[in-house]
Design an enzyme around this catalytic site. Structure first.
Site, PDB file in Angstrom:
ATOM      1  N   SER A 197     -55.391 -26.668  11.586  1.00 53.63           N
ATOM      2  CA  SER A 197     -56.087 -25.465  12.050  1.00 53.63           C
ATOM      3  C   SER A 197     -56.007 -24.425  10.943  1.00 53.63           C
ATOM      4  CB  SER A 197     -55.381 -24.911  13.287  1.00 53.63           C
ATOM      5  OG  SER A 197     -55.813 -23.587  13.552  1.00 53.63           O
ATOM      6  N   TYR A 232     -48.222 -22.730  18.753  1.00 48.15           N
ATOM      7  CA  TYR A 232     -49.335 -23.438  18.094  1.00 48.15           C
ATOM      8  C   TYR A 232     -49.232 -23.275  16.579  1.00 48.15           C
ATOM      9  CZ  TYR A 232     -54.287 -24.740  17.337  1.00 48.15           C
ATOM     10  OH  TYR A 232     -55.463 -25.336  16.933  1.00 48.15           O
TER      11      TYR A 232
HETATM   12  C1  BGC Z   1     -57.680 -22.500  17.855  1.00 49.55           C
HETATM   13  C2  BGC Z   1     -58.679 -21.618  18.573  1.00 49.55           C
HETATM   14  C3  BGC Z   1     -58.994 -20.396  17.753  1.00 49.55           C
HETATM   15  C4  BGC Z   1     -59.395 -20.782  16.355  1.00 49.55           C
HETATM   16  C5  BGC Z   1     -59.700 -19.590  15.440  1.00 49.55           C
HETATM   17  C6  BGC Z   1     -58.156 -22.774  16.466  1.00 49.55           C
HETATM   18  O1  BGC Z   1     -57.203 -23.549  15.801  1.00 49.55           O
HETATM   19  O2  BGC Z   1     -57.530 -23.722  18.561  1.00 49.55           O
HETATM   20  O3  BGC Z   1     -58.148 -21.244  19.834  1.00 49.55           O
HETATM   21  O4  BGC Z   1     -60.068 -19.669  18.354  1.00 49.55           O
HETATM   22  O5  BGC Z   1     -58.365 -21.547  15.775  1.00 49.55           O
HETATM   23  O6  BGC Z   1     -58.730 -18.598  15.518  1.00 49.55           O
END
Ligand code: BGC
Length: 257
Positions: free
Chosen positions: A145, A158
């Protein structure tokens, strides 16, 4: 079947929906056969299987919870037993839950870290062990991410899982290079998938986010799948240990109002 992934077998964890489903379908289009992994959504996994088969490729569905180490081994074994090998692993399964740091429970911490980080760790270990024993090369693609680098307040669990994935990739690129196995991360920004359901339903929040994205839109799962297909194919043979951001410019966009 001809295509950049012709003759290959790929496992995509969490491919019953979202980015995982899109990657499975794209890989099938490129000629790969697929192991569709799911935890809670057999119907979604069946949909993915049908979409893969519609591209002329083979697919099996396997119910495996990646946070369970014996399931990860079983998932890899199924690929070899039913499809004859396993050349590509996409660590896509991931969950998130928002909470102020001071309210995060041990249960939520464990749930998120166990799927996002422990899951990727041990699934990769099972994948690598079989390749090493068979003396075959392979590809690992982690769906990380933008938050492997960028702060995401109220999503500390996360963020640390994705930060861990960042170092996992860098470390393993060195350790697995001599085995002919590459590993890279894809770091998506805001993509239109079920993980963003509440965001997509909250117009003010969504509008605020879109203002931060230079390309002016959220990403599509297919955008991510195209990059994954490249990283899985022969043209990317010399690429390892890197993270590829796919975020419409979100990460680098800072400007004073
Ligand atoms: C997350 C989303 C978030 C995006 C941008 C992703 O990794 O799962 O919830 O909107 O990143 O911030």
């Amino acid at each position: 079947m001809s295509g950049r992934l012709s003759g290959k077998v790929a496992i995509v964890s969490g491919s019953s929906s979202g980015i995982g489903q899109s990657i499975a379908v794209r890989f099938a289009e490129e000629g790969a056969n697929l192991v569709v992994d799911y935890r809670n959504h057999p119907e979604g996994a069946e949909d993915t299987k049908k979409l893969v088969e519609a591209k002329g490729a083979k697919a099996i569905t396997v119910k495996a919870d990646v946070s369970n180490v014996s399931d990860t081994k079983m998932l890899v074994d199924q690929a070899w037993e039913q499809l004859g090998s396993c050349d590509i692993l996409v660590n896509n399964a991931g969950i998130e839950k928002g909470a102020d740091f001071w309210d995060v429970t041990e249960e939520d911490y464990d749930a998120i870290l166990n799927v996002n980080l422990k899951g990727a760790f041990f699934l990769t270990q099972a994948f690598v062990r079989r390749l090493r024993d068979a003396k075959r090369s392979g590809r690992i693609i982690n769906i990380s991410s933008v938050h492997e680098d960028m702060a995401f307040p109220h999503f500390s669990t996360y963020c640390i899982s994705k930060g861990g994935m960042r170092m996992f990739t860098r470390d393993l690129a060195v350790e697995l290079g001599p085995l002919g196995i590459t590993i890279n991360n894809i770091a998506p920004g805001a993509i239109m998938t079920p993980i963003n359901k509440s965001l997509l339903e909250d117009k003010p929040k969504l509008d605020a986010l879109l203002k931060n994205i230079p390309l002016g839109r959220m990403g599509k799962p297919e955008d991510v799948a195209g990059l994954a297909a490249f990283l899985a194919c022969d043209e990317a043979a010399y690429v390892t240990g890197s993270t590829y951001f796919i975020d419409g410019g979100l990460t680098i966009n800072y400007h004073e109002q």
